[in-house]
Design a protein around this motif. Structure first.
Motif, PDB file in Angstrom:
ATOM      1  N   MET A 440       1.183   5.149  -3.996  1.00 52.44           N
ATOM      2  CA  MET A 440      -0.290   5.130  -3.994  1.00 52.44           C
ATOM      3  C   MET A 440      -0.887   4.410  -2.827  1.00 52.44           C
ATOM      4  SD  MET A 440      -1.120   5.191  -8.209  1.00 52.44           S
ATOM      5  CE  MET A 440      -2.774   4.904  -7.711  1.00 52.44           C
ATOM      6  N   GLN A 441      -1.664   4.865  -1.916  1.00 51.48           N
ATOM      7  CA  GLN A 441      -2.343   4.261  -0.743  1.00 51.48           C
ATOM      8  C   GLN A 441      -3.917   3.980  -0.843  1.00 51.48           C
ATOM      9  OE1 GLN A 441       1.150   5.490   2.440  1.00 51.48           O
ATOM     10  NE2 GLN A 441      -0.736   6.676   2.515  1.00 51.48           N
ATOM     11  N   PHE A 442      -3.906   3.037   0.043  1.00 48.23           N
ATOM     12  CA  PHE A 442      -5.535   2.842   0.328  1.00 48.23           C
ATOM     13  C   PHE A 442      -5.520   1.861   1.773  1.00 48.23           C
ATOM     14  CE2 PHE A 442      -4.360  -0.853  -2.138  1.00 48.23           C
ATOM     15  CZ  PHE A 442      -5.129  -1.877  -1.491  1.00 48.23           C
ATOM     16  N   VAL A 443      -6.855   2.126   2.362  1.00 43.92           N
ATOM     17  CA  VAL A 443      -6.755   1.571   3.737  1.00 43.92           C
ATOM     18  C   VAL A 443      -7.893   0.370   3.536  1.00 43.92           C
ATOM     19  CG1 VAL A 443      -7.334   1.906   6.114  1.00 43.92           C
ATOM     20  CG2 VAL A 443      -6.282   3.777   4.918  1.00 43.92           C
ATOM     21  N   VAL A 469      -3.999   0.967 -12.305  1.00 44.16           N
ATOM     22  CA  VAL A 469      -3.304   0.320 -11.313  1.00 44.16           C
ATOM     23  C   VAL A 469      -4.389  -0.752 -10.937  1.00 44.16           C
ATOM     24  CG1 VAL A 469      -2.417   0.261  -9.238  1.00 44.16           C
ATOM     25  CG2 VAL A 469      -1.844   1.974 -10.696  1.00 44.16           C
ATOM     26  N   GLY A 470      -4.354  -2.052 -11.165  1.00 34.84           N
ATOM     27  CA  GLY A 470      -5.416  -3.018 -10.832  1.00 34.84           C
ATOM     28  C   GLY A 470      -4.912  -3.665  -9.314  1.00 34.84           C
ATOM     29  N   TYR A 495      -9.691  -0.832  -9.499  1.00 35.14           N
ATOM     30  CA  TYR A 495      -8.472   0.152  -9.959  1.00 35.14           C
ATOM     31  C   TYR A 495      -8.461   1.287  -8.762  1.00 35.14           C
ATOM     32  CZ  TYR A 495      -9.171  -2.714 -13.934  1.00 35.14           C
ATOM     33  OH  TYR A 495      -9.166  -3.933 -15.120  1.00 35.14           O
ATOM     34  N   LEU A 496      -7.017   1.730  -8.716  1.00 36.92           N
ATOM     35  CA  LEU A 496      -7.047   2.773  -7.929  1.00 36.92           C
ATOM     36  C   LEU A 496      -6.887   4.056  -8.767  1.00 36.92           C
ATOM     37  CD1 LEU A 496      -3.926   1.379  -5.478  1.00 36.92           C
ATOM     38  CD2 LEU A 496      -6.213   1.208  -5.176  1.00 36.92           C
ATOM     39  N   GLU A 497      -7.541   4.970  -8.237  1.00 35.41           N
ATOM     40  CA  GLU A 497      -7.471   6.290  -8.654  1.00 35.41           C
ATOM     41  C   GLU A 497      -6.895   7.369  -7.913  1.00 35.41           C
ATOM     42  OE1 GLU A 497     -10.856   9.500  -9.508  1.00 35.41           O
ATOM     43  OE2 GLU A 497     -11.024   8.229 -11.113  1.00 35.41           O
ATOM     44  N   PRO A 498      -5.881   8.045  -8.245  1.00 37.69           N
ATOM     45  CA  PRO A 498      -4.827   8.902  -7.358  1.00 37.69           C
ATOM     46  C   PRO A 498      -5.857  10.243  -7.196  1.00 37.69           C
ATOM     47  CG  PRO A 498      -4.118   9.021  -9.375  1.00 37.69           C
ATOM     48  CD  PRO A 498      -5.114   7.782  -9.432  1.00 37.69           C
ATOM     49  N   THR A 518      -6.053   7.328  -2.507  1.00 39.59           N
ATOM     50  CA  THR A 518      -6.672   6.821  -3.942  1.00 39.59           C
ATOM     51  C   THR A 518      -8.106   6.351  -3.577  1.00 39.59           C
ATOM     52  OG1 THR A 518      -6.104   4.499  -3.424  1.00 39.59           O
ATOM     53  CG2 THR A 518      -4.822   5.881  -4.769  1.00 39.59           C
ATOM     54  N   PHE A 519      -8.881   6.493  -4.671  1.00 41.79           N
ATOM     55  CA  PHE A 519     -10.366   5.956  -4.540  1.00 41.79           C
ATOM     56  C   PHE A 519     -10.469   4.552  -5.284  1.00 41.79           C
ATOM     57  CE2 PHE A 519     -11.434  10.514  -4.496  1.00 41.79           C
ATOM     58  CZ  PHE A 519     -12.147  10.809  -3.319  1.00 41.79           C
ATOM     59  N   TRP A 520     -11.330   3.655  -5.079  1.00 45.64           N
ATOM     60  CA  TRP A 520     -11.268   2.465  -5.664  1.00 45.64           C
ATOM     61  C   TRP A 520     -12.530   2.870  -6.879  1.00 45.64           C
ATOM     62  CZ3 TRP A 520     -12.402  -1.082  -1.298  1.00 45.64           C
ATOM     63  CH2 TRP A 520     -11.268  -1.278  -0.111  1.00 45.64           C
TER      64      TRP A 520
END
Length: 855
Positions: A440-443, A469-470, A495-498, A518-520
């Motif tokens: 699960m990724q975010f930038v 996922v916090g 929290y990460l939302e895929p 993911t979105f926050w």
């Protein structure tokens, strides 16, 4: 089983729907008043004795069987009514709730009747979004007429003047109301759709509007000059309001003049008022092809696929959809039930429409006319997206858009619906590699790709909402080496939302895994301000909803391939190729060909299709061009492609860097972005906004101090002046075609979600203020022009030469800050200044190695 077709079928049957044309439901006290509101109206427009005959039609027989299943009774009409009566008396609210399942929002014409029905607000308990109102203009006129009662014939002119004033004020007030999203005319029922578009220019004495006032029946206005005036005057008032007007066309009860209900009669009105949107209700049946043709050749016409579903046979319902798809653009089709009085009218219409749509779309996929993804997009557009955009509803796109609902059935708990590619990828991984992993990724704001990894069965729990996922809020202030910028805090989390539409197998790396972006989300599950993907998604949605603007991006990936070494002046890296030049095939480039081709074939294996690749100017520099896509998808694919390129070259002991200027005397490395808008009607205001706000946009697109080494003249990197030019590579905005540009002041150190969001936000600001384009097309390098020549072109502003200059421009730009989010901008600027201070304290070699290692 074909899982891709199953995903399409599931989307059609489960995607939330905006019902763009419906009416109020009866109160519980009137729900069983069949003498006034016959239940047979579920499948017929007949009235009186004709209803008896209507009970022998195919639509009626089909509905009886379906309703028998709904009410769990014998498939006989009287048995259905008896079972229904019991449910109404036992739990009417529960019945309505069941009938409106799947309806996200109702747009209600609540002026069908003024008695026996529930108010608009009552309906909100059954839908995710509050209902909105459609104003019926003839009903407004009727209400006004009833209040005007002259004593003598001499008062008729006064009465006409009063009517004009009151009607105008009512329509203008309705236009301003946020609760009212559109208007409607039933002139097709009254005097026909052949509206005299010049009625207001005719001599009032010959039209005798004043004299007509005494003869018009307020209960049913059926005077052609008067009705035509109502329509034309309303349409004139709607100009520039962005609120559409619906017209009853085609199918209706015996009160209808069928020969005058063909929407083709509206063509002069549609052509005259090109900036007003027209909605042709009821699929214009039996004139569906005529309605579809108008929707094809006029960009301000939409075809509603309502009412006929439940009223026609199965074959006819499918035929209506096929005819509507013959020439009508997918963006011009809307869904509605025309549900009214009985809640079952909504249930029957929705079931029939979804079944017919599924049959037709699956058939076209099997024949090869649509891909599965195109068919999914079509269903989502018709059911939700087109109405959301047309009526300016501003609703977030459902997360189940392009859904492959119940993606996994490996556990007892079904997974909530998610997006397209998820089911095939996850199913395949679960079946063949149940021990695989999901990243699960975010930038973050430093453009660092952060990763959390999960065994696939744990990821299933996340998708099923069994766990969250916090992520610490400290990431909003975190630098590349995990130190916090001043003012940052380790307190709190998001929290990460895929986003399952991004799920993609990892390729080129020794890992049995896949990535997902993911979105926050906040603690409550709402979108969090500052989420890069949400920022981009929101501004693109605003452009779509408010200006009907479709945006597409295309990215060029430039990388420099390096060999790791502790020599070469202590830099830690040296050039993969030295005999090198732009678009050339030198002896060293030929040696690198197997590696370059491996990159392209590896990307192709995961669905990332490179359009072309070639050597760029700097030693070891190569460019890979991605195709144009929708904005969020384009950036997602850019991130994935960069990662995959590095995976491949690292296998061979190399490094692919995005570092903006590896060699001071060589060409720089950019990440040029193509962006286009459609239609191009307002392209000048869009471009003017970008140029006006460009110094602030650069704070995101050139996001580190080293990035400004490319703000120079004569190196084809966008130059030093805020300007635009047709095919001019020495301007930061190169126009390629109408509505299609390239942004050159952009590199790989930027968080591309945010940089492109800022660019689009600038264009949006230009459109909202109808900003004129005062800057002219520049055909030269602006830096070679005299001050007078630049001034004559409207070129007056230089591009910031330092990060501090661009951050200051951003902080001084209130409109852009408000659009992107003030708190986000503050955090971003804080991180960038801390990052700048960190790098300023490093020696040159240390700084280069640090950045090359990470980008």
């Amino acid at each position: 089983m074909d899982t891709t077709l199953e995903a399409l079928r599931n989307l059609v049957q489960t995607h939330p729907a905006i019902d763009n044309h419906a009416h109020n439901i009866l109160t519980a006290a009137n729900a069983l008043n069949y003498s006034q509101y016959p239940l047979e109206l579920l499948t017929t427009e007949a009235r009186g004795s004709a209803i008896e005959v209507a009970r022998t039609t195919l639509p009626h027989y089909r509905a009886v069987r379906q309703l028998a299943g709904f009410f769990e009774c014998e498939a006989q009409w009287e048995a259905v009514k008896k079972a229904r009566d019991a449910w109404v008396q036992r739990d009417y609210v529960g019945l309505v709730k069941k009938c409106l399942e799947g309806t996200h929002q109702l747009l209600l014409d609540d002026l069908l009747t003024e008695k026996d029905v529930e108010p608009i607000l009552w309906h909100d308990q059954f839908t995710a979004a509050s209902s909105r109102q459609i104003i019926r203009i003839e009903a407004i006129a009727s209400r006004i007429l009833k209040t005007l009662k002259p004593e003598t014939k001499a008062d008729l002119q006064t009465r006409w003047n009063q009517f004009q004033r009151m009607f105008t004020l009512t329509i203008q007030s309705s236009i301003q109301s946020s609760k009212i999203v559109g208007f409607k005319s039933v002139i097709g029922y009254r005097t026909g759709l052949e509206v005299d578009v010049d009625i207001k220019q005719k001599d009032p004495d010959r039209c005798s509007f004043a004299q007509l006032m005494d003869d018009i029946d307020p209960e049913r206005i059926a005077n052609k000059p008067f009705n035509d005036w109502l329509v034309v005057h309303t349409v004139e008032l709607l100009q520039g309001s962005r609120k559409p007007i619906q017209f009853h066309t085609g199918l209706g009860d015996s009160d209808l003049i069928l020969t005058k209900a063909n929407p083709a009669h509206l063509q002069p009105l549609i052509a005259r008022y090109a900036d007003v949107d027209f909605v042709l209700l009821h699929a214009s049946y039996p004139h569906t092809r005529d309605g579809g043709y108008l929707s094809c050749v006029y960009p301000n016409v939409y075809l509603d696929l309502g009412e006929v579903f439940g009223m026609l046979s199965r074959d006819a319902e499918e035929s209506v959809i096929r005819q509507s798809l013959e020439v009508t653009p997918m963006s011009r089709l809307l869904w509605s039930t025309d549900g009214h009085f009985h809640p079952e009218s909504f249930w029957v219409a929705n079931r029939h429409f979804r079944d017919a749509l599924e049959t037709v779309l699956v058939d076209y996929v099997k024949r090869g006319d649509y891909t599965v993804l195109q068919a999914m997009d079509a269903a989502a557009d018709i059911l939700f997206n087109n109405s959301n955009r047309l009526y300016g509803l501003g609703l977030p796109t459902p997360t189940m858009n392009k859904s492959a609902a119940s993606i996994l059935t490996m556990t007892d708990t079904p997974i909530k619906p998610a997006v397209t590619s998820a089911r095939p990828v996850l199913d395949a991984m679960l079946q063949s590699h149940p021990d695989s992993f999901i990243w699960m990724q975010f930038v973050d704001y430093t453009a660092t790709v952060r990763v959390r990894m999960f065994p696939i069965r744990e990821f299933v729990k996340i998708v099923q909402n069994k766990r969250r996922v916090g992520i610490t809020l400290a990431v909003l202030s975190m630098l590349q080496d995990d130190y916090l910028a001043p003012g940052g805090s380790p307190t709190g989390q998001f929290y990460l939302e895929p986003d399952l539409s991004t799920l993609c197998r990892n390729a080129g790396v020794a890992s049995n895994s896949a990535t997902v972006m993911t979105f926050w989300r906040t603690e409550r599950g709402d979108a969090m301000q500052g989420c890069p993907r949400t920022i981009l998604q929101d501004i693109v949605t605003k452009l779509k909803n408010e200006f009907q603007l479709t945006v597409r991006f295309g990215f060029e990936i430039e990388v420099v391939l390096l060999k790791s070494s502790e020599e070469d002046d202590g830099s830690g890296y040296h050039r993969l190729t030295t005999v090198h030049s732009w678009s050339n095939m030198t002896v060293e480039i030929r040696k690198a060909l197997p590696l370059l081709e491996e990159i392209v074939t590896t990307l192709d294996s995961i669905g990332l299709h490179i359009e072309q690749f070639h050597a760029e100017s700097s030693p070891g520099q190569f460019e890979f061009i991605l195709p144009h896509e929708s904005p969020l998808l384009a950036v997602d694919q850019l991130i994935k492609a960069r990662q995959t390129i590095n995976h491949v070259v690292e296998k061979h002991g190399y490094r692919a860097t995005l570092y903006p200027r590896p060699y001071p005397k060589g060409a720089g490395t950019a990440s040029h972005a193509h962006f286009s808008i459609s239609p191009v009607t307002n392209e000048t205001s869009f471009l003017a906004g970008i140029l006006e706000h460009f110094p602030a946009v650069v704070a995101f697109s050139l996001s580190q101090e080293i990035s400004y080494s490319r703000v120079a003249a004569g190196i084809w990197s966008g130059g030093e002046w805020v300007a635009w030019g047709t095919q001019n590579r020495e301007t930061p905005i190169r126009q390629i075609a109408p509505g299609h540009w390239e942004m050159k002041s952009l590199d790989g150190l930027a968080n591309m979600y945010i940089a492109m969001a800022a660019l689009m936000a600038a264009g949006y600001l230009g459109m909202t203020s109808k900003m004129p384009l005062n800057m002219k097309d520049c055909t030269d390098d602006p830096s070679t022009l005299t001050p007078e020549q630049r001034s004559s072109l409207g070129i007056t502003t230089t591009i910031p030469k330092t990060l501090e200059q661009s951050l200051s421009a951003l902080e001084a730009n209130d409109p852009l800050q408000r659009l992107l989010g003030p708190e986000f901008v503050r955090n971003y600027c804080r991180v960038k200044r801390a990052e700048r201070a960190k790098f300023a304290a490093m020696g040159e070699s240390e700084r280069v190695n640090f950045l090359v290692d990470r980008y």
